[in-house]
Design an enzyme around this catalytic site. Structure first.
Site, short mmCIF file in Angstrom:
data_model
loop_
_atom_site.label_atom_id
_atom_site.label_comp_id
_atom_site.label_asym_id
_atom_site.label_seq_id
_atom_site.Cartn_x
_atom_site.Cartn_y
_atom_site.Cartn_z
N GLU A 36 -2.93 2.67 -6.24
CA GLU A 36 -3.50 1.43 -5.72
C GLU A 36 -4.65 0.99 -6.63
O GLU A 36 -5.55 1.79 -6.91
CB GLU A 36 -3.98 1.63 -4.29
CG GLU A 36 -2.85 1.99 -3.34
CD GLU A 36 -3.32 2.37 -1.95
OE1 GLU A 36 -2.51 2.25 -1.01
OE2 GLU A 36 -4.49 2.79 -1.81
N ARG A 53 -6.45 16.24 1.93
CA ARG A 53 -7.61 15.37 2.18
C ARG A 53 -8.56 16.05 3.16
O ARG A 53 -8.14 16.56 4.20
CB ARG A 53 -7.10 14.04 2.74
CG ARG A 53 -8.13 13.08 3.28
CD ARG A 53 -7.44 11.77 3.62
NE ARG A 53 -8.30 10.84 4.34
CZ ARG A 53 -8.08 9.53 4.44
NH1 ARG A 53 -7.00 9.01 3.85
NH2 ARG A 53 -8.90 8.74 5.10
N ARG A 66 3.39 -4.44 3.81
CA ARG A 66 2.79 -4.80 5.10
C ARG A 66 2.89 -6.32 5.28
O ARG A 66 2.29 -7.08 4.53
CB ARG A 66 1.36 -4.30 5.16
CG ARG A 66 1.30 -2.79 5.00
CD ARG A 66 -0.10 -2.21 5.10
NE ARG A 66 -0.03 -0.74 5.11
CZ ARG A 66 -1.08 0.05 5.30
NH1 ARG A 66 -2.29 -0.47 5.48
NH2 ARG A 66 -0.92 1.36 5.30
N ARG A 70 -13.98 4.67 -3.30
CA ARG A 70 -12.65 4.71 -3.90
C ARG A 70 -12.65 3.91 -5.19
O ARG A 70 -12.17 2.77 -5.25
CB ARG A 70 -11.61 4.21 -2.89
CG ARG A 70 -11.46 5.14 -1.70
CD ARG A 70 -10.39 4.69 -0.73
NE ARG A 70 -10.22 5.64 0.36
CZ ARG A 70 -9.33 5.53 1.34
NH1 ARG A 70 -8.49 4.49 1.35
NH2 ARG A 70 -9.26 6.44 2.30
N ASP A 77 -3.12 -0.59 8.82
CA ASP A 77 -2.17 0.51 8.89
C ASP A 77 -1.13 0.28 9.98
O ASP A 77 -0.02 0.80 9.91
CB ASP A 77 -2.89 1.83 9.16
CG ASP A 77 -3.72 2.30 7.98
OD1 ASP A 77 -3.53 1.78 6.87
OD2 ASP A 77 -4.56 3.19 8.17
N TYR A 122 -5.04 5.30 -3.04
CA TYR A 122 -4.04 6.36 -3.01
C TYR A 122 -3.29 6.41 -4.34
O TYR A 122 -3.11 5.39 -5.02
CB TYR A 122 -3.03 6.10 -1.90
CG TYR A 122 -3.53 6.33 -0.50
CD1 TYR A 122 -4.89 6.32 -0.19
CD2 TYR A 122 -2.64 6.56 0.54
CE1 TYR A 122 -5.34 6.54 1.11
CE2 TYR A 122 -3.07 6.76 1.84
CZ TYR A 122 -4.42 6.75 2.12
OH TYR A 122 -4.85 6.96 3.41
N GLU A 182 -4.03 14.08 5.07
CA GLU A 182 -2.95 13.76 4.14
C GLU A 182 -2.90 14.78 3.01
O GLU A 182 -3.94 15.20 2.49
CB GLU A 182 -3.17 12.35 3.58
CG GLU A 182 -3.10 11.28 4.65
CD GLU A 182 -3.61 9.94 4.19
OE1 GLU A 182 -3.03 8.91 4.60
OE2 GLU A 182 -4.58 9.90 3.42
N ARG A 185 0.84 -1.20 0.00
CA ARG A 185 0.00 0.00 0.00
C ARG A 185 0.88 1.25 0.00
O ARG A 185 2.09 1.20 0.11
CB ARG A 185 -0.92 0.03 1.22
CG ARG A 185 -2.18 -0.86 1.10
CD ARG A 185 -3.36 -0.23 1.81
NE ARG A 185 -3.71 1.07 1.22
CZ ARG A 185 -4.41 2.00 1.86
NH1 ARG A 185 -4.83 1.80 3.09
NH2 ARG A 185 -4.68 3.15 1.26
#
Length: 416
Positions: free
Chosen positions: A395, A281, A98, A342, A104, A371, A265, A79
């Site tokens: 992404e 954002r 990750r 998204r 996260d 993103y 962000e 990510r």
């Protein structure tokens, strides 16, 4: 009142015919020289550089750089894409690798791939930072290059969520050889303290115009300790860093509700007048389901509430977006262009410093997309002039946007 262009000389005076005295003859000679210059190959190239009529963005190539699902190094999820071009023309693409889940939080690597042929081929994935088994591991991040020294700086945070740890840190690694090798991590806590600062995600900038030409600027956001948007600044080529003042969320230092003001962000870029725009954002959809736009006139020493606006043209589902300014004055912006979901990763552009956006758009991907990060490659590459190229690292998935990270190469002029 219209300002006279620098160097413009009026021919004659109102109410009398122009006379070619010594001054007028000289002016005529100057104008003749300018006319011949504009007809020369160099002049044609200079005009083309800023000819917005040439702009017809076209996706010329796309390739997956990372695929989630333990297919690369047993990494569960890739990510947070970042992409940049170095002063030498190398493309560097980064992502969070990750290890155990898509969360996260948790342990991660920083993954890197390099391209030295304008994005056609890429090096194998290298893991340049490893946080071990940390319960609240690293989070990307922002990348910025110093054009004077050629050094590439990469910022990330540790313990951003205070999950199994108590002290947040802003970390920095750098490369002096276009990403081939990297320094050991440097903890910036002695310089800037331990308030949580989440850089980017995206790219920092180096000021190209006054004020503070040459300054490195990396913007990000905080949490309840210091919520809102603020920036890290360096005036000594990255040797030391300090905070500029920021814009806080409202209510300050308290949990936010829907429709509260909460910039998050963000991505900075510089305008030709030397001001810095920060596209952010809109975490709680204050005023609109669109982007927050901040502007600083002193190289991010200060961010003032009166310079905060909202861009209803940039509809946004609350996400980290890409934004970049080209040397010819085009602003590019990428995000999932949808008010709630998204999906529909879309590229937009502006010829008016972001005050308005062209009706034409390029749909990069209609499906799940998250993103994104933008970089440009302009001017001379390897000693050869080339048409400007734009790179969109984002992404992408068919069912979930966390399935992969893909690179789209875009010809700004629509040439192959």
């Amino acid at each position: 009142m219209t300002a006279e262009r620098p160097g413009a000389v009026p021919l004659g005076r109102p109410g009398r015919p122009p006379m070619l005295g010594l001054g007028e003859a000289y002016r005529a000679q100057v104008f003749a020289s300018i006319f011949l210059l504009l007809l020369s190959p160099a002049g044609v190239g200079a005009r083309a550089k800023n000819d917005f009529n040439l702009v017809h963005p076209l996706v010329t190539m796309e390739q997956l750089l990372w695929v989630s699902g333990k297919q690369i190094g047993s990494v569960d999820t890739f990510r947070i894409p970042l992409i940049t071009t170095t002063p030498r023309g190398t493309l560097l693409a980064f992502a969070e690798a990750r290890k155990m889940s898509a969360s996260d939080k948790g342990a991660k690597f920083i993954a890197l791939r390099r391209s030295m042929d304008q994005g056609s081929t890429w090096s194998p994935t290298a893991f340049i930072v490893d946080d071990g088994e940390t319960p609240d591991g690293l989070n990307l991040g922002a990348v910025v290059s110093d054009t004077t020294t050629g050094v590439v700086f990469l910022f990330y945070s540790l313990c951003a969520h205070k999950a199994g740890c108590r002290v947040a840190s802003t970390m920095l690694v750098w490369s002096k050889d276009d990403g081939i090798s990297w320094s050991s991590p440097r903890n910036l806590s002695l310089d800037i303290g331990t308030e949580m600062f989440a850089p980017g995600p995206g790219s920092g900038i180096q000021k190209q115009w006054a004020p503070q030409k040459g300054r490195l600027i990396v913007c990000g956001h905080g949490t309840l300790e210091r919520d809102g948007v603020f920036c890290l600044l360096s005036d000594d080529h990255g040797a030391s860093w300090r905070y500029g003042s920021g814009i806080s969320g409202i209510p300050y230092g308290q949990p936010k509700r829907e429709n509260d003001f909460n910039p998050d962000e963000c991505q900075p870029y510089e305008l030709p007048d030397g001001s810095v725009v920060i596209n952010a954002r809109n975490q709680n959809n204050y005023h609109c389901r669109c982007r927050i736009v901040l502007r600083s006139y002193d190289a991010c020493d200060t961010l003032r509430p009166r310079d905060v606006t909202f861009d209803p043209e940039l509809v946004d589902p609350v996400v980290a977006a890409g934004a970049v300014a080209t040397s010819s004055g085009i602003i590019f912006f990428s995000n999932p262009a949808h008010p709630e979901f998204r999906v529909n990763l879309t590229l937009r552009w502006s010829f008016s410093n972001g005050t308005s956006w062209r009706k034409e758009t390029v749909q990069i991907w209609p499906g799940p997309s998250g993103y994104s990060s933008l970089a440009t490659l302009e001017g001379s590459v390897g000693g050869e002039d080339q048409a400007p190229q734009l790179y969109v690292l984002y992404e992408k998935g068919r069912n979930r946007y966390t399935e992969s990270i893909s690179l789209a190469k875009v010809s700004v002029y629509g040439t192959l």
